[in-house]
Design a protein around this motif. Structure first.
Motif, PDB file in Angstrom:
ATOM      1  N   SER A  70       0.825  -1.209   0.000  1.00 17.68           N
ATOM      2  CA  SER A  70       0.000   0.000   0.000  1.00 17.68           C
ATOM      3  C   SER A  70       0.865   1.267   0.000  1.00 17.68           C
ATOM      4  CB  SER A  70      -0.962   0.004   1.192  1.00 17.68           C
ATOM      5  OG  SER A  70      -0.270  -0.066   2.413  1.00 17.68           O
ATOM      6  N   THR A  71       2.006   1.227   0.675  1.00 17.32           N
ATOM      7  CA  THR A  71       2.913   2.381   0.639  1.00 17.32           C
ATOM      8  C   THR A  71       3.398   2.629  -0.788  1.00 17.32           C
ATOM      9  OG1 THR A  71       3.660   1.984   2.908  1.00 17.32           O
ATOM     10  CG2 THR A  71       5.083   3.336   1.516  1.00 17.32           C
ATOM     11  N   ARG A  72       3.771   1.562  -1.458  1.00 14.95           N
ATOM     12  CA  ARG A  72       4.246   1.679  -2.835  1.00 14.95           C
ATOM     13  C   ARG A  72       3.150   2.243  -3.743  1.00 14.95           C
ATOM     14  NH1 ARG A  72       4.286  -1.192  -7.588  1.00 14.95           N
ATOM     15  NH2 ARG A  72       6.187  -0.997  -8.842  1.00 14.95           N
ATOM     16  N   ILE A  73       1.914   1.801  -3.558  1.00 11.86           N
ATOM     17  CA  ILE A  73       0.800   2.289  -4.368  1.00 11.86           C
ATOM     18  C   ILE A  73       0.644   3.800  -4.207  1.00 11.86           C
ATOM     19  CG2 ILE A  73      -1.726   2.288  -4.585  1.00 11.86           C
ATOM     20  CD1 ILE A  73      -1.596  -0.742  -3.930  1.00 11.86           C
ATOM     21  N   GLY A  74       0.704   4.273  -2.963  1.00  5.62           N
ATOM     22  CA  GLY A  74       0.552   5.699  -2.707  1.00  5.62           C
ATOM     23  C   GLY A  74       1.676   6.516  -3.305  1.00  5.62           C
TER      24      GLY A  74
END
Length: 208
Positions: A70-74
């Motif tokens: 999720s961090t990478r997506i953001g």
């Protein structure tokens, strides 16, 4: 005056904060879990309405530590928007946003922040609070063995006593998108002085 936007995707809770050209702020969270990647762009498009992407002067994003996916997506989303619009993008430490929140609430000289990484390790960082509530990094985000971090906490508690705070992060952090935006705005104002702004090319998520 243009609008500003911040995303927080490092936990199962998506957080978005927007300040429009009139200075009006709105903030919201969504507990999306594994649906974050599928829902993010739809939610973003709806959230910024009636503004368009051309109305924004910068975008900010929590860069971690946090959930890897999720961090990478953001971060990828923020970088893509900044690249397409040719605007600055600011990656703000998840731990720094928690320290900033604590600094607004208490008159602590030193703020230690910890986040669970796994059973044996934690992410930790240490900040010094200046008179104008700016945060100066004493120890940058790092992965620690539990025992090592506990020793550091005891040492700082002994040294600073009442002027020390320890923040233990909670599971859902979306509400901290407001703090992400506040810290990014400070950085933007600093960069305004020399006319050189943070580029999407230099933004990297914090992975360990």
């Amino acid at each position: 005056m243009k609008a500003t936007l911040a995303l927080h995707t490092t936990s199962p809770e998506l957080g978005i904060t927007l300040v429009d050209s009139q200075g009006k702020k709105k903030s919201q969270t969504w507990n999306l879990g594994r649906d974050l990647g599928r829902q993010l762009h739809l939610i973003l498009a709806d959230f910024i309405t009636p503004l368009t992407w051309q109305d924004f002067k910068f975008i900010a994003v929590a860069k971690g530590p946090g959930s890897f996916t999720s961090t990478r997506i953001g971060v990828v989303t923020a970088k893509t928007i900044a690249q397409q619009l040719n605007i600055p993008v600011y990656g703000v430490s998840t731990l720094k946003s928690l320290a900033w929140q604590e600094a607004q609430l208490k008159k602590s000289e030193i703020v230690l922040v910890q986040m669970r990484a796994n059973n044996d390790e934690v992410f930790g960082s240490i900040y010094k609070v200046k008179n104008n509530l700016n945060l100066c990094s004493v120890v940058d985000d790092k992965l620690y063995k539990n025992a090592q971090w506990e020793t550091m906490v005891k040492d700082y508690h002994k040294q600073y006593n009442k002027s020390y705070s320890l923040v233990v992060s909670e599971q859902n952090l979306g509400q901290n998108s407001e703090d992400i935006l506040s810290l990014a705005n400070i950085k933007y104002e600093q960069e305004m002085l020399n006319g050189v702004f943070s580029s999407w090319e230099n933004l990297m998520p914090f992975y360990q």
